[in-house]
Design a protein around this motif. Sequence first.
Motif, PDB file in Angstrom:
ATOM      1  N   ARG A 338      25.870  45.726  12.936  1.00 37.20           N
ATOM      2  CA  ARG A 338      25.071  45.785  14.157  1.00 37.20           C
ATOM      3  C   ARG A 338      23.595  45.966  13.836  1.00 37.20           C
ATOM      4  NH1 ARG A 338      27.339  50.219  17.459  1.00 37.20           N
ATOM      5  NH2 ARG A 338      29.019  48.736  17.835  1.00 37.20           N
ATOM      6  N   ARG A 339      23.316  46.717  12.786  1.00 45.57           N
ATOM      7  CA  ARG A 339      21.912  46.991  12.418  1.00 45.57           C
ATOM      8  C   ARG A 339      21.250  45.807  11.723  1.00 45.57           C
ATOM      9  NH1 ARG A 339      17.515  47.099  11.216  1.00 45.57           N
ATOM     10  NH2 ARG A 339      16.164  48.777  10.431  1.00 45.57           N
ATOM     11  N   PHE A 340      21.974  45.166  10.812  1.00 49.92           N
ATOM     12  CA  PHE A 340      21.344  44.131   9.977  1.00 49.92           C
ATOM     13  C   PHE A 340      21.801  42.708  10.286  1.00 49.92           C
ATOM     14  CE2 PHE A 340      21.288  48.033   7.374  1.00 49.92           C
ATOM     15  CZ  PHE A 340      19.922  48.135   7.153  1.00 49.92           C
ATOM     16  N   GLY A 341      22.912  42.539  10.986  1.00 48.53           N
ATOM     17  CA  GLY A 341      23.406  41.201  11.296  1.00 48.53           C
ATOM     18  C   GLY A 341      24.292  40.643  10.192  1.00 48.53           C
ATOM     19  N   PHE A 342      25.178  39.733  10.574  1.00 42.95           N
ATOM     20  CA  PHE A 342      26.137  39.178   9.622  1.00 42.95           C
ATOM     21  C   PHE A 342      25.453  38.408   8.499  1.00 42.95           C
ATOM     22  CE2 PHE A 342      29.233  40.082  12.908  1.00 42.95           C
ATOM     23  CZ  PHE A 342      30.404  40.290  12.205  1.00 42.95           C
ATOM     24  N   ARG A 343      24.468  37.586   8.832  1.00 39.25           N
ATOM     25  CA  ARG A 343      23.854  36.745   7.807  1.00 39.25           C
ATOM     26  C   ARG A 343      23.234  37.571   6.698  1.00 39.25           C
ATOM     27  NH1 ARG A 343      18.949  34.659   6.363  1.00 39.25           N
ATOM     28  NH2 ARG A 343      18.953  32.518   5.523  1.00 39.25           N
ATOM     29  N   ARG A 344      22.434  38.557   7.068  1.00 40.42           N
ATOM     30  CA  ARG A 344      21.747  39.354   6.054  1.00 40.42           C
ATOM     31  C   ARG A 344      22.738  40.167   5.217  1.00 40.42           C
ATOM     32  NH1 ARG A 344      17.079  43.224   8.197  1.00 40.42           N
ATOM     33  NH2 ARG A 344      16.491  41.208   9.089  1.00 40.42           N
ATOM     34  N   ALA A 392      35.760  38.885  10.055  1.00 35.79           N
ATOM     35  CA  ALA A 392      35.371  38.933  11.463  1.00 35.79           C
ATOM     36  C   ALA A 392      34.572  37.697  11.884  1.00 35.79           C
ATOM     37  CB  ALA A 392      34.553  40.189  11.735  1.00 35.79           C
ATOM     38  N   ILE A 393      33.601  37.286  11.090  1.00 38.45           N
ATOM     39  CA  ILE A 393      32.728  36.174  11.477  1.00 38.45           C
ATOM     40  C   ILE A 393      33.503  34.871  11.609  1.00 38.45           C
ATOM     41  CG2 ILE A 393      32.059  35.463   9.139  1.00 38.45           C
ATOM     42  CD1 ILE A 393      29.747  35.701  12.211  1.00 38.45           C
ATOM     43  N   ALA A 394      34.636  34.767  10.920  1.00 38.20           N
ATOM     44  CA  ALA A 394      35.435  33.539  10.992  1.00 38.20           C
ATOM     45  C   ALA A 394      35.875  33.234  12.416  1.00 38.20           C
ATOM     46  CB  ALA A 394      36.653  33.647  10.079  1.00 38.20           C
ATOM     47  N   ALA A 471      24.334  34.807  14.265  1.00 40.42           N
ATOM     48  CA  ALA A 471      25.766  34.557  14.159  1.00 40.42           C
ATOM     49  C   ALA A 471      26.569  35.850  14.250  1.00 40.42           C
ATOM     50  CB  ALA A 471      26.079  33.852  12.838  1.00 40.42           C
ATOM     51  N   GLY A 472      27.584  35.846  15.099  1.00 42.41           N
ATOM     52  CA  GLY A 472      28.492  36.977  15.211  1.00 42.41           C
ATOM     53  C   GLY A 472      27.967  38.172  15.969  1.00 42.41           C
ATOM     54  N   ALA A 473      26.835  38.045  16.633  1.00 40.13           N
ATOM     55  CA  ALA A 473      26.249  39.206  17.316  1.00 40.13           C
ATOM     56  C   ALA A 473      27.194  39.784  18.358  1.00 40.13           C
ATOM     57  CB  ALA A 473      24.921  38.810  17.960  1.00 40.13           C
ATOM     58  N   GLN A 474      27.970  38.906  19.033  1.00 39.79           N
ATOM     59  CA  GLN A 474      28.882  39.381  20.076  1.00 39.79           C
ATOM     60  C   GLN A 474      30.036  40.191  19.526  1.00 39.79           C
ATOM     61  OE1 GLN A 474      28.714  36.371  18.849  1.00 39.79           O
ATOM     62  NE2 GLN A 474      30.641  35.228  18.999  1.00 39.79           N
ATOM     63  N   LEU A 475      30.319  40.071  18.222  1.00 36.11           N
ATOM     64  CA  LEU A 475      31.447  40.790  17.632  1.00 36.11           C
ATOM     65  C   LEU A 475      31.147  42.269  17.417  1.00 36.11           C
ATOM     66  CD1 LEU A 475      32.584  38.208  14.913  1.00 36.11           C
ATOM     67  CD2 LEU A 475      33.405  38.446  17.261  1.00 36.11           C
ATOM     68  N   VAL A 476      29.878  42.625  17.291  1.00 37.63           N
ATOM     69  CA  VAL A 476      29.516  44.010  16.986  1.00 37.63           C
ATOM     70  C   VAL A 476      28.715  44.639  18.120  1.00 37.63           C
ATOM     71  CG1 VAL A 476      29.624  43.795  14.489  1.00 37.63           C
ATOM     72  CG2 VAL A 476      27.522  43.166  15.676  1.00 37.63           C
ATOM     73  N   ARG A 477      28.644  43.949  19.254  1.00 36.90           N
ATOM     74  CA  ARG A 477      27.969  44.515  20.401  1.00 36.90           C
ATOM     75  C   ARG A 477      28.739  45.732  20.893  1.00 36.90           C
ATOM     76  NH1 ARG A 477      28.140  40.244  23.579  1.00 36.90           N
ATOM     77  NH2 ARG A 477      26.309  39.332  22.549  1.00 36.90           N
ATOM     78  N   ALA A 478      28.049  46.786  21.234  1.00 37.55           N
ATOM     79  CA  ALA A 478      28.705  48.020  21.673  1.00 37.55           C
ATOM     80  C   ALA A 478      29.596  47.737  22.880  1.00 37.55           C
ATOM     81  CB  ALA A 478      27.660  49.083  22.027  1.00 37.55           C
ATOM     82  N   ALA A 479      30.861  48.128  22.758  1.00 36.40           N
ATOM     83  CA  ALA A 479      31.815  47.860  23.841  1.00 36.40           C
ATOM     84  C   ALA A 479      31.690  48.856  24.984  1.00 36.40           C
ATOM     85  CB  ALA A 479      33.250  47.897  23.283  1.00 36.40           C
TER      86      ALA A 479
END
Length: 480
Positions: A338-344, A392-394, A471-479
């Motif tokens: 969530r802090r750094f993003g999947f790509r980084r 997860a990103i898959a 990429a994948g931002a919606q996967l780690v968005r606070a629920a």
Amino acid sequence: MPPLRTALAPARTLPHLLAMPSARILPLIVATALLMENIDSSVLATSLPQIARDLNSDPIHLKLVLTTYLLALAVFIPASGWMADRFGARKIFRAAIVVFALGSIACALSTNLIELVAARALQGLGGSMMTPVGRLIVLRGTPRAGLVGALAWLTVPALLGPVLGPPLGGYITTYWDWRWIFWINIPIAVLGVILATLFIPDLREPEPRRFDTAGFLLLGPGLAGFLTGATLMGLNLASPLAVITLTAGGAALIALYVRHALRTPNPMVDLRLLALPTFRISVTAGTLFRVGVGALPFLLPLMLQLGFGLNPFQSGMITFASGIGALVLKFAAQPILRRFGFRRVLLVNALISSLFILAPAGFTPQTPWLLMLGVLFIGGLSRSLQFTSVNAIAYAEVPSERLSSATSFTAVLQQLSGSIGITLAAMTLEGAGYLRGTSATDLGNFPIVFIVIALLSLSSAVIFAKLSPQAGAQLVRAAD
């Protein structure tokens, strides 16, 4: 804790259960199967040198015990998604646990290499249905925003396998008999069947797709032939003609499957999923990374026992540090992503992980145990973060109706990468021994292999760099 009637609620209440902080029962039950499978694999890897001595076999030949299991997984996993859709996930999950347990009993009763390899193939048949179907159960019952957290909970007991397996396998092999390592699966299997019967909802598709018989008959034998031929290279267990025939015939069947899959509406493994950018990058880069990592459970026990002269228990008390590292970091993955993003994370961590894959090349018999433990622990931290992120990103762009196809696809590649990693490591050991005029397991050959697999894992960073920063931002968005 929710009342018992909530835990036993029908499938429609599953998303609500998983959304509750204390309701982790489904992924934890599914992970019982992962615990059994991971303990088995890590225990066996630690015991290979002793098994080779007892069966009067070359330690390098014992790679067949590991690769046969992974190959059986790869061959039968493509059918797992369809079977879960057609017959119900709970029924297939329970049956898979039973088959795995029967394979474990057969392994324990084996008296030679051929029997052990055949028993491992039976285990692989069970594992091919057990793990991907369990993952599918959790994926279908989890909101996208909670996917990373659910996958983390799913893998907690599974991560205990690499922690418990090496010292447990080393202790059993050193002070008892290695056959007991397979009997420990039986009580776990019994518990898994009971809990699955009580708590797992019978999720299934109301209109499952038609089974791709032609695709299965092309892909299964193709993978089996190609990888069996590649595994047998240099072992003198089959004639050169047989090895070439298996390898070339398997490659031809795989090529025919690719042609078939692109023309069939519902193929066994849907190659059209590669049109989704995050899925394509995840499986291609993830496979490269896993090939390098997949060699470590094979290499480290060989080096520590045959190169350093440690007994299996001492070896296991060192290699289990990787499992502890993986377990420690598992729940930090979501905040980091969530802090750094999947790509980084995937790009930078691929570099860090590759350095720690390379690090054992510098180990010597005089290296302090504490230093080796520290290196393997930090390496486990890094690899845990990488695996969680890749897994997860898959699924970031995969629609729900294609999840079973996507889980089968990724599971096949995961098992293939492990088999390829072990085969590559064994072949590199043999090649280095030939060039240096020594036996394959001579201590001086191991640094060369660690360099090769580290470079291979490092190459994944080039592909991860192609991910979108969002990429994948919606996967780690606070629920919440």
